[in-house]
Scaffold this motif. Structure first.
Motif, PDB file in Angstrom:
ATOM      1  N   ASN A  83      12.380 -16.754  56.587  1.00  0.00           N
ATOM      2  CA  ASN A  83      12.632 -15.413  57.095  1.00  0.00           C
ATOM      3  C   ASN A  83      11.591 -15.066  58.162  1.00  0.00           C
ATOM      4  OD1 ASN A  83      12.211 -12.336  57.027  1.00  0.00           O
ATOM      5  ND2 ASN A  83      14.133 -12.570  55.915  1.00  0.00           N
ATOM      6  N   THR A  85      10.811 -12.221  59.458  1.00  0.00           N
ATOM      7  CA  THR A  85      10.022 -11.032  59.117  1.00  0.00           C
ATOM      8  C   THR A  85       8.884 -11.393  58.170  1.00  0.00           C
ATOM      9  OG1 THR A  85      11.991  -9.643  59.361  1.00  0.00           O
ATOM     10  CG2 THR A  85      10.114  -8.674  58.224  1.00  0.00           C
ATOM     11  N   PRO A 150      14.205 -19.703  51.461  1.00  0.00           N
ATOM     12  CA  PRO A 150      14.331 -18.414  50.764  1.00  0.00           C
ATOM     13  C   PRO A 150      13.541 -18.351  49.458  1.00  0.00           C
ATOM     14  CG  PRO A 150      16.459 -19.126  51.593  1.00  0.00           C
ATOM     15  CD  PRO A 150      15.517 -20.286  51.804  1.00  0.00           C
ATOM     16  N   ASP A 153      10.152 -17.428  50.454  1.00  0.00           N
ATOM     17  CA  ASP A 153      10.128 -16.036  50.908  1.00  0.00           C
ATOM     18  C   ASP A 153      10.075 -15.075  49.722  1.00  0.00           C
ATOM     19  OD1 ASP A 153      10.355 -16.976  53.514  1.00  0.00           O
ATOM     20  OD2 ASP A 153      12.539 -16.799  53.527  1.00  0.00           O
ATOM     21  N   ARG A 154      10.928 -15.304  48.740  1.00  0.00           N
ATOM     22  CA  ARG A 154      10.979 -14.410  47.576  1.00  0.00           C
ATOM     23  C   ARG A 154       9.669 -14.451  46.796  1.00  0.00           C
ATOM     24  NH1 ARG A 154      16.519 -16.099  47.511  1.00  0.00           N
ATOM     25  NH2 ARG A 154      15.974 -17.950  46.304  1.00  0.00           N
ATOM     26  N   GLN A 158       6.837 -11.479  46.269  1.00  0.00           N
ATOM     27  CA  GLN A 158       6.491 -11.056  44.901  1.00  0.00           C
ATOM     28  C   GLN A 158       4.980 -11.118  44.675  1.00  0.00           C
ATOM     29  OE1 GLN A 158       8.401 -13.415  41.805  1.00  0.00           O
ATOM     30  NE2 GLN A 158       6.760 -12.936  40.361  1.00  0.00           N
ATOM     31  N   ARG A 202       8.506  -4.487  50.646  1.00  0.00           N
ATOM     32  CA  ARG A 202       9.567  -4.012  49.739  1.00  0.00           C
ATOM     33  C   ARG A 202      10.886  -3.788  50.474  1.00  0.00           C
ATOM     34  NH1 ARG A 202       5.842   0.211  46.176  1.00  0.00           N
ATOM     35  NH2 ARG A 202       5.134  -1.330  44.639  1.00  0.00           N
ATOM     36  N   ALA A 203      10.802  -3.572  51.784  1.00  0.00           N
ATOM     37  CA  ALA A 203      12.025  -3.330  52.557  1.00  0.00           C
ATOM     38  C   ALA A 203      12.720  -4.618  52.973  1.00  0.00           C
ATOM     39  CB  ALA A 203      11.675  -2.517  53.810  1.00  0.00           C
ATOM     40  N   ILE A 204      12.078  -5.775  52.765  1.00  0.00           N
ATOM     41  CA  ILE A 204      12.664  -7.060  53.153  1.00  0.00           C
ATOM     42  C   ILE A 204      13.624  -7.538  52.078  1.00  0.00           C
ATOM     43  CG2 ILE A 204      12.203  -9.478  53.697  1.00  0.00           C
ATOM     44  CD1 ILE A 204       9.430  -8.626  54.696  1.00  0.00           C
ATOM     45  N   THR A 205      14.831  -7.892  52.494  1.00  0.00           N
ATOM     46  CA  THR A 205      15.842  -8.413  51.576  1.00  0.00           C
ATOM     47  C   THR A 205      16.041  -9.911  51.816  1.00  0.00           C
ATOM     48  OG1 THR A 205      16.993  -6.268  51.538  1.00  0.00           O
ATOM     49  CG2 THR A 205      18.218  -8.210  50.786  1.00  0.00           C
ATOM     50  N   ILE A 206      15.856 -10.693  50.787  1.00  0.00           N
ATOM     51  CA  ILE A 206      16.054 -12.142  50.892  1.00  0.00           C
ATOM     52  C   ILE A 206      17.341 -12.503  50.171  1.00  0.00           C
ATOM     53  CG2 ILE A 206      15.074 -14.413  50.441  1.00  0.00           C
ATOM     54  CD1 ILE A 206      13.416 -12.707  52.369  1.00  0.00           C
ATOM     55  N   PRO A 207      18.334 -13.064  50.883  1.00  0.00           N
ATOM     56  CA  PRO A 207      19.610 -13.418  50.230  1.00  0.00           C
ATOM     57  C   PRO A 207      19.445 -14.541  49.226  1.00  0.00           C
ATOM     58  CG  PRO A 207      19.513 -14.253  52.482  1.00  0.00           C
ATOM     59  CD  PRO A 207      18.277 -13.408  52.300  1.00  0.00           C
TER      60      PRO A 207
END
Length: 207
Positions: A83, A85, A150, A153-154, A158, A202-207
């Motif tokens: 990602n 971002t 990903p 990224d997650r 965390q 917290r605003a980042i979304t990882i699929p």
């Protein structure tokens, strides 16, 4: 009335020209439970050295190590994150916390140099890194190093959110108990920058 005004003017001029030694000392409050210090009026606003509190010393020693782990974690992102971002945020963390470590280390060197000349032993507190809030465990760091894409990224988000929240806890504790102005400024910088970064993560979304 004119005589009274002249008398007041003379008294005011006398107080302005009185020797510094004739002025009462200025009381400088210290941390909770510590005795206040007295400073000569001519020293107010100068860089006159005063011993920092135990809370100041512990905070700086702890935050240096806390930041170092953040550098280790953020240095993994360029090759492992997918990602963009996340990569950009990791780069920002690395570029921000590196200089902050330098500033804290410089403060410690100045303390070590100045303390003996003022009758202070200059001892630095021992810090148990495992007890610091937000620090990732060895197992968590190993999992982060092994992750890619990903999954990295997650896990990075965390661990880094928890790491930043721990730094906020440490900074707020220092602001409630410390006494050194420079250390308080560093803690305020941590609160401002890491609160913003927590919101970004917290605003980042990882699929």
């Amino acid at each position: 009335m004119r005589v009274l005004l002249v008398a007041v003017l003379v008294a005011s001029l006398a107080s302005c020209t009185a020797p510094a030694g004739d002025s009462p000392p200025v009381i400088v409050p210290k941390g909770p439970g510590e005795q206040a210090a007295t400073v000569a009026p001519e020293d107010v606003g100068t860089d006159r050295w005063s011993a920092p509190s135990e809370a100041d010393l512990k905070y700086v020693a702890s935050m240096i190590e806390h930041h170092r782990q953040a550098l280790v974690m953020s240095a993994l992102a360029p090759e492992r994150a997918s990602n963009e971002t996340v990569k950009g945020l990791a780069s920002r963390i690395h570029d921000t916390q590196g200089p902050e470590i330098g500033a804290m280390e410089q403060w410690r060197r100045q303390f070590a140099e100045q303390a003996p000349a003022h009758g202070h032993r200059g001892e630095l507190p021992h810090v148990d890194h495992r007890s610091m809030p937000g620090m990732a465990t060895d197992e968590q760091l190993a999992a982060l190093r092994a992750a890619r894409g990903p999954e990295f990224d997650r896990l990075f988000l965390q661990l880094m959110i928890a790491h930043h929240e721990g730094a906020l806890t440490m900074a707020n504790e220092l602001l409630a108990s410390g006494s050194d102005v420079r250390v308080e400024e560093m803690a305020n910088d941590v609160v401002a920058s890491q609160s913003d970064e927590i919101a970004r993560m917290r605003a980042i979304t990882i699929p």
